[in-house]
Design an enzyme around this catalytic site. Structure first.
Site, PDB file in Angstrom:
ATOM      1  N   GLY A  67       1.151  -0.918  -0.227  1.00  0.00           N
ATOM      2  CA  GLY A  67      -0.041   0.090   0.353  1.00  0.00           C
ATOM      3  C   GLY A  67       0.427   1.338   0.120  1.00  0.00           C
ATOM      4  N   THR A  68       1.737   1.210   0.557  1.00  0.00           N
ATOM      5  CA  THR A  68       2.967   2.522   0.849  1.00  0.00           C
ATOM      6  C   THR A  68       2.905   2.989  -0.290  1.00  0.00           C
ATOM      7  OG1 THR A  68       3.501   1.589   2.750  1.00  0.00           O
ATOM      8  CG2 THR A  68       5.045   3.353   1.556  1.00  0.00           C
ATOM      9  N   ASN A 151      -7.815   4.199   8.875  1.00  0.00           N
ATOM     10  CA  ASN A 151      -6.896   3.093   9.494  1.00  0.00           C
ATOM     11  C   ASN A 151      -7.104   3.301  11.052  1.00  0.00           C
ATOM     12  OD1 ASN A 151      -5.296   4.738   8.561  1.00  0.00           O
ATOM     13  ND2 ASN A 151      -3.755   4.488   9.511  1.00  0.00           N
ATOM     14  N   GLN A 179      -7.454  -0.087   3.551  1.00  0.00           N
ATOM     15  CA  GLN A 179      -8.836  -0.905   5.042  1.00  0.00           C
ATOM     16  C   GLN A 179      -9.691  -1.740   4.518  1.00  0.00           C
ATOM     17  OE1 GLN A 179      -7.548  -1.313   8.409  1.00  0.00           O
ATOM     18  NE2 GLN A 179      -5.769  -0.323   8.243  1.00  0.00           N
ATOM     19  N   HIS A 201      -1.993  -7.678   1.912  1.00  0.00           N
ATOM     20  CA  HIS A 201      -1.911  -7.915   4.054  1.00  0.00           C
ATOM     21  C   HIS A 201      -2.696  -8.138   4.777  1.00  0.00           C
ATOM     22  CE1 HIS A 201       0.600  -4.963   6.566  1.00  0.00           C
ATOM     23  NE2 HIS A 201       0.203  -4.114   4.695  1.00  0.00           N
ATOM     24  N   THR A 237      11.702  -6.539 -11.358  1.00  0.00           N
ATOM     25  CA  THR A 237      11.040  -8.584 -11.776  1.00  0.00           C
ATOM     26  C   THR A 237       9.376  -8.199 -10.722  1.00  0.00           C
ATOM     27  OG1 THR A 237      13.055  -8.707 -11.713  1.00  0.00           O
ATOM     28  CG2 THR A 237      11.692 -10.455 -11.209  1.00  0.00           C
ATOM     29  N   CYS A 327       4.635   3.951  15.365  1.00  0.00           N
ATOM     30  CA  CYS A 327       5.144   4.400  17.202  1.00  0.00           C
ATOM     31  C   CYS A 327       6.766   4.953  16.195  1.00  0.00           C
ATOM     32  CB  CYS A 327       5.188   3.281  17.499  1.00  0.00           C
ATOM     33  SG  CYS A 327       3.893   2.382  18.134  1.00  0.00           S
TER      34      CYS A 327
HETATM   35  N1  PLP Z   1      -2.680   3.187   4.153  1.00  0.00           N
HETATM   36  C1  PLP Z   1      -3.672   3.137   5.055  1.00  0.00           C
HETATM   37  C2  PLP Z   1      -4.543   2.819   5.803  1.00  0.00           C
HETATM   38  C3  PLP Z   1      -2.750   1.346   6.106  1.00  0.00           C
HETATM   39  O1  PLP Z   1      -3.908   1.227   6.862  1.00  0.00           O
HETATM   40  C4  PLP Z   1      -2.178   0.854   5.776  1.00  0.00           C
HETATM   41  C5  PLP Z   1      -1.679  -0.059   6.450  1.00  0.00           C
HETATM   42  O2  PLP Z   1      -0.914   0.232   7.719  1.00  0.00           O
HETATM   43  C6  PLP Z   1      -1.121   1.544   3.992  1.00  0.00           C
HETATM   44  C7  PLP Z   1      -2.059   2.573   3.608  1.00  0.00           C
HETATM   45  C8  PLP Z   1      -0.130   0.722   4.223  1.00  0.00           C
HETATM   46  O3  PLP Z   1       0.433  -0.379   3.681  1.00  0.00           O
HETATM   47  P1  PLP Z   1       1.464  -1.306   3.787  1.00  0.00           P
HETATM   48  O4  PLP Z   1       1.267  -1.768   4.642  1.00  0.00           O
HETATM   49  O5  PLP Z   1       0.687  -2.303   2.161  1.00  0.00           O
HETATM   50  O6  PLP Z   1       2.720  -0.830   3.101  1.00  0.00           O
END
Ligand code: PLP
Length: 385
Positions: A67-68, A151, A179, A201, A237, A327
């Protein structure tokens, strides 16, 4: 007792099996030989299933490392792309309660002078005001990014109203749906969104796999350059086992979605009722209306009970929870989400997030209701309250 499903949720058996089966293949999906073609077939099958589960076309699925990365690609890539088409479009609009994966790249763009950042305020329940959004979006806006569901607190944002306000000015809209996917009908085409972020995940897939779903024709400037995979928008890749596991987990999560939502609403109601009786000093955050919040998140603010103390005491009796905020070196920072909903910096360091999920049971709820009053009392005593 695991009450931290919003941080990550256990790997599904279907995902593990799909990963192991795909990992038996040796080929790089970009290689031309037969082994490469086999890996490519696994990857493209997974891409199609991910697309089908989320209301997109396979060509609109850009696989990422999570997600990041998908959020970074959306924020930087779409802002730069839109500003390159029209240099007047410098205003990047986000909500004040975004995950750091959106907030930090947006602030980074502003700090380096690439964007003028607008952070939309939220009400005490964590929802943006769609009317205020209308006033913030215009001919100088490059992109609007508002998360589908939060989240920390679990608040669901008015995505349809955001899309409507932005469309009037030809502004693309991205939503972080990380989420939302396990519980809400996340569908790219029906939502009217231009792009959305998902992560494996949070649905029972592996960590380190995700996707940005982006409609065709969006001006998306690459963030990672390299071998030209995925039409050069995201080089690197391709991870066939990760994609296969993501697709398997997503299929199961979508199939179980409605039943899980109803089941978790019942568990949550029991938890909230117990908390009101046993920890009356706690305020339960977020909207009261179940239509405006996720079913599995219970977020509390307990003034005087610092999050790190409460979490430590819960952990000591075998309960995994979190504060919902970042944290650093073991210290919980004041949550920007709690502060955006009106809490002081001191109180925003006194948050606890209990998040339920697929494996949660009545026993989990009973255990945390037993342990929390003592943990809160001791944490408050430690801070002199
Ligand atoms: N965006 C939201 C709302 C999340 O809750 C999270 C994970 O905690 C992320 C992005 C980041 O996703 P990832 O852990 O797959 O990088």
């Amino acid at each position: 007792m695991y009450l931290d499903h919003a941080a990550t949720t256990p790997l599904r058996a279907s995902a593990r099996e799909a990963w192991l089966a795909a990992a038996e293949e040796v080929g790089n999906p970009s290689s031309l030989h037969a082994a490469g073609r086999r890996a490519r077939a696994i990857l493209e099958d997974a891409r199609e299933r991910i697309a089908a589960a989320l209301g997109a076309d396979a060509a609109e699925v850009i696989l990422t490392s999570g997600g990041t990365e998908a959020d970074n690609l959306a924020i930087k890539g779409l802002h730069w792309g839109r500003a390159a088409e029209d240099p007047a479009r410098r205003d990047l609009v986000i909500s004040a309660v975004e995950h750091h994966a959106v907030l930090d790249p947006a602030r980074w763009l502003a700090e380096r002078g690439d964007a003028d950042l607008v952070e939309l305020p939220v009400d005490p329940a964590g929802r943006i005001d769609a009317g205020a959004l209308g006033g913030a979006v215009g001919a100088t806006t490059s992109l609007v990014s508002v998360m589908w569901a939060n989240n920390e607190v679990g608040t669901v944002q008015p995505v349809a109203a955001v899309v409507e306000a932005a469309r009037a000015h030809g502004v693309p809209v991205h939503a972080d749906a990380v989420q939302a996917v396990p519980y809400l009908d996340v569908h790219l085409h029906r939502s009217g969104l231009d792009a959305l972020t998902v992560s494996a995940h949070k649905v029972g897939g592996p960590v380190g796999v995700g996707a940005l779903l982006a409609r065709r024709g969006l001006p998306l400037v690459p963030v990672a350059h390299g071998g030209g995979q995925q039409r050069s928008v995201r080089s690197g890749t391709l991870d066939a086992p990760g994609a296969a596991a993501f697709a398997a987990a997503l299929d199961d999560a979508v199939a179980e979605r409605d039943a899980e939502r109803a089941r978790l609403e019942r568990l949550r109601a029991r938890l909230v009722e117990g908390l009101r009786a046993r920890v009356p000093e706690a305020t339960v955050s977020g909207p009261a209306d179940p239509a405006h919040r996720l079913p599995g998140i219970v977020h509390l603010v307990v003034p005087g009970a610092r999050a790190e103390s409460v979490l430590f005491l819960l952990d000591a009796v075998g309960i995994a929870a979190s504060s919902g905020s970042a944290c650093t070196a073991g210290l919980v920072q004041s949550s920007h989400v709690a502060m955006a909903t009106g809490w002081s910096a001191d109180d925003a360091a006194c948050t606890v997030r209990l998040s339920l999920g697929r494996t949660s049971t009545d026993e989990d709820v009973a255990a945390v209701l037993d342990a929390l009053p003592d943990a809160v009392a001791r944490a408050r005593a430690a801070s002199g309250r």
